[in-house]
Write a protein that holds these residues in place. Structure first.
Motif, PDB file in Angstrom:
ATOM      1  N   UNK A 153       0.857  -1.187   0.000  1.00 32.60           N
ATOM      2  CA  UNK A 153       0.000   0.000   0.000  1.00 32.60           C
ATOM      3  C   UNK A 153       0.890   1.232   0.000  1.00 32.60           C
ATOM      4  N   UNK A 154       0.701   2.084  -0.985  1.00 33.24           N
ATOM      5  CA  UNK A 154       1.547   3.269  -1.104  1.00 33.24           C
ATOM      6  C   UNK A 154       0.796   4.521  -0.649  1.00 33.24           C
ATOM      7  N   UNK A 155       1.548   5.445  -0.147  1.00 36.86           N
ATOM      8  CA  UNK A 155       0.939   6.659   0.399  1.00 36.86           C
ATOM      9  C   UNK A 155       0.470   7.596  -0.708  1.00 36.86           C
ATOM     10  N   UNK A 156      -0.588   8.335  -0.430  1.00 35.52           N
ATOM     11  CA  UNK A 156      -1.063   9.364  -1.351  1.00 35.52           C
ATOM     12  C   UNK A 156      -0.613  10.725  -0.832  1.00 35.52           C
ATOM     13  N   UNK A 157      -0.839  11.730  -1.645  1.00 34.30           N
ATOM     14  CA  UNK A 157      -0.376  13.066  -1.283  1.00 34.30           C
ATOM     15  C   UNK A 157      -1.333  14.074  -1.901  1.00 34.30           C
ATOM     16  N   UNK A 158      -1.749  15.044  -1.105  1.00 32.44           N
ATOM     17  CA  UNK A 158      -2.674  16.039  -1.646  1.00 32.44           C
ATOM     18  C   UNK A 158      -1.891  17.119  -2.383  1.00 32.44           C
ATOM     19  N   UNK A 159      -2.276  17.361  -3.628  1.00 32.09           N
ATOM     20  CA  UNK A 159      -1.626  18.415  -4.405  1.00 32.09           C
ATOM     21  C   UNK A 159      -2.606  19.574  -4.524  1.00 32.09           C
ATOM     22  N   UNK A 160      -2.279  20.661  -3.829  1.00 30.60           N
ATOM     23  CA  UNK A 160      -3.221  21.792  -3.784  1.00 30.60           C
ATOM     24  C   UNK A 160      -3.048  22.698  -4.989  1.00 30.60           C
ATOM     25  N   UNK A 161      -4.171  23.001  -5.631  1.00 28.98           N
ATOM     26  CA  UNK A 161      -4.150  23.951  -6.741  1.00 28.98           C
ATOM     27  C   UNK A 161      -5.316  24.911  -6.575  1.00 28.98           C
ATOM     28  N   UNK A 162      -5.642  25.622  -7.621  1.00 30.60           N
ATOM     29  CA  UNK A 162      -6.563  26.752  -7.468  1.00 30.60           C
ATOM     30  C   UNK A 162      -8.045  26.371  -7.314  1.00 30.60           C
ATOM     31  N   UNK A 163      -8.388  25.119  -7.502  1.00 34.13           N
ATOM     32  CA  UNK A 163      -9.799  24.765  -7.512  1.00 34.13           C
ATOM     33  C   UNK A 163     -10.404  24.600  -6.119  1.00 34.13           C
ATOM     34  N   UNK A 164      -9.589  24.798  -5.077  1.00 35.33           N
ATOM     35  CA  UNK A 164     -10.126  24.596  -3.721  1.00 35.33           C
ATOM     36  C   UNK A 164      -9.624  25.662  -2.759  1.00 35.33           C
TER      37      UNK A 164
END
Lengths: 351, 351
Positions: free
Chosen positions: B340-351
DNA sequence: ATCACTTGTGGGAGCGCTCCCACAGTACCT
DNA sequence: AGGTACTGTGGGAGCGCTCCCACAAGTGAT
């Protein structure tokens, strides 16, 4: 594991010999049935088929390949990076046509990318090992050494888009010259006179032919060809943006654009829109390929349809013939080996 | 053609035996050199390698496959129609990761679609013939019979995304539960409270896990879960449009959407825009996958990154281990077989 | 009746490799 | 000295098929 036990006489996959024993016939007869030879009586054939079904026999591909010196596999070689393969609908359409034609046969299709040196070396090794019976080459540039390697290794190959007017390999292509003429004549009929052309990669013969079609259509309509209206592209979206930017700067008075591919047209459209040109009011736009994106563009794109799936199918036809039929070239009709399919203009709102 | 001449003793491809003669050693020794056995003296190895180079020897794959009972090929099986394969970046990323890991080896990759009954029958035939040493299964639904077929045929397989919590096949997946939590916690931190979720196909276990993550994140932040804010989707763009339309009608007060994939988010965005909702001013939007389209959307899409290429690589690792190492399952550590590999939140302009 | 075909069939030989056994040679113990 | 072990090597046997030759049996012309 003991040597004799390797195949696992019990429980392993049944062999042709076991089928023969079960059906009460010899090995040769089973082989003939499996391979659809006509020289088998009906009764024997039925007995063998029953044995095959009962045992769940499936021929061993490796043994067959070794004995018969063929692999029952062909490769679709894409001399481009994977990214382009996925970005351009041309390739997926081609793959679909090829796949469709191949489901009728026992042949297996391999998809091989040769977009960089490493991949090309790997491919060369692969071909040298004769792991395929034939090769389908798409999107080949004029100076690509791959076709020569193939003929040196005596591997049958079919090319999509001849490298020149005197292509020696069998090929399947659409009529690029006529397609370009259709596009330009359509734009002329719409009253456009300053028609720009963003070309495809000019080391691709088909792209050259389109330029010729573009020129001839203008000339025959009594227009002079303005060379500044021709800008080289490379079939990509980014190339379309670059070319359109250059064209707008050089010829701000242009009133139509004939792009080398739909993807290129999408790039051009973006630049045109940013420059405040309305489509089709200010500038008419025509693409090439009639791929899925043409329908989904805003406005929907007029495009020259190439029957790409059909091209894929015809390539398989040619290749299978080539593989089956290795008589000296002299006895073969060369005429049948260069297939050119007609294009068709699909009119939409962009022109 | 006369039987004895089949291989073409003169002019044909050199065989291992000819290499042995040239190097003045036995067949076994050449085989050991070719296969990198350590039990060869340096001098002998050099002599054999010289002979190989001089003769341009390339091993015959079919003979090797027959004798060693392996094919040196693995299949990437996509139980979807080709169109989905090309439409969704997930697959091409996966293919890239797999391909990258495989260039290190001699293994060949086959891409096989099994999107309809006909293709599935063909695949079954193919697997029954043991034409591959192992199989990579991507995007498998809970009730798919393919994994059972594979274990029945005793073909090593690795699955991307377990079918349930008690998956028996080795698998590689990203942490869907944690990824969903990251997305929701991010939206909560932005002050959003009416957060909708367009799910993936719920017969895919990972999509269920994301719903659980969504629920738990809300609960732990002290919110009650409003079931009307959860709408099933299917990972596609069209599904995203449908779900978003339903959600807007049912819950016009929503202020954020967490979509099951970037493609789904693109569909949702279109509906939101047509409804006059501004992103992110009125509604925040978060996708899943962080595929190429996330960066190119307008506005750029915040997304939960799954390391898809890395997943592809790990799947190959597992599969090659599985193939090499056929000891009884008891001696293998099951722990290593569910990655199981970790995920990562990539923040951009839509939020 | 003989000969010349044709049709259907069985099985030997061989495709090019890997696996394993046998064995020579050397090294290191008792 | 004899034993035991290991290293490096050669080559027999076999993987499961296809190809082809041989041959039996039938058919029809001479």
């Amino acid at each position: 594991m003991a040597h004799g036990a390797r195949g696992g006489r019990s429980g392993g996959r049944p062999t042709l010999e076991e089928v023969a024993a079960r059906a009460g016939v010899g090995r040769g007869t089973v082989s003939r049935v499996i391979n659809g030879s006509p020289r088998v009586s009906e009764a024997t054939r039925a007995a063998v088929e029953a044995a095959v079904a009962e045992l769940g026999y499936v021929p061993n591909t490796a043994a067959r390949a070794l004995a018969a010196n063929r692999t029952d596999a062909i490769a679709l070689v894409v001399p481009e990076p994977e990214t382009r393969f996925f970005a351009e609908p041309y390739f997926s359409d081609m793959l679909r046509g090829v796949g469709a034609e191949l489901t009728e046969t026992e042949m297996q299709l391999l998809l091989i990318f040769a977009g960089n040196d490493r991949e090309r070396r790997r491919l060369a090794q692969y071909l040298a090992a004769h792991r395929v019976d034939g090769v389908l080459l798409v999107s080949v540039h004029a100076d690509d050494p791959l076709p020569d390697l193939l003929s040196q290794l005596e591997i049958p190959a079919v090319i999509s888009g001849p490298r020149s007017a005197s292509e020696t390999l069998p090929s399947v292509d659409s009529d690029n010259y006529a397609g370009a003429r259709q596009a330009v004549e359509h734009l002329l009929s719409r009253g456009r006179t300053r028609i720009a052309h963003i070309t495809g990669r000019l080391d691709v013969y088909g792209a050259q032919r389109r330029v010729e079609g573009y020129r001839d259509a203008l000339r025959e309509a009594g227009h002079q060809v303005d060379e500044t209206l021709i800008e080289p592209g490379d079939f990509t979206e980014e190339g379309g943006r670059r070319a359109m930017t250059a064209l707008l700067e050089r010829c701000p008075d242009l009133d139509a654009v004939f792009a080398g591919s739909d993807v290129t047209a999408a790039g051009a459209r973006q630049v045109l829109r940013e420059a405040g040109r309305r489509i089709p009011d200010d500038v008419s736009l025509v693409g090439y390929d009639d791929s899925a994106i043409a329908r989904h563009m805003d406005p929907p794109l007029t495009s020259v349809r190439q029957p790409i799936q059909e091209m894929g199918r015809r390539m398989i036809d040619l290749l299978l013939t080539e593989i089956a039929d290795r008589r000296p070239a002299a006895t073969r009709g060369l005429d049948r080996r260069q297939v050119v399919l007609a294009t068709e203009l699909v009119e939409r709102a962009s022109s």
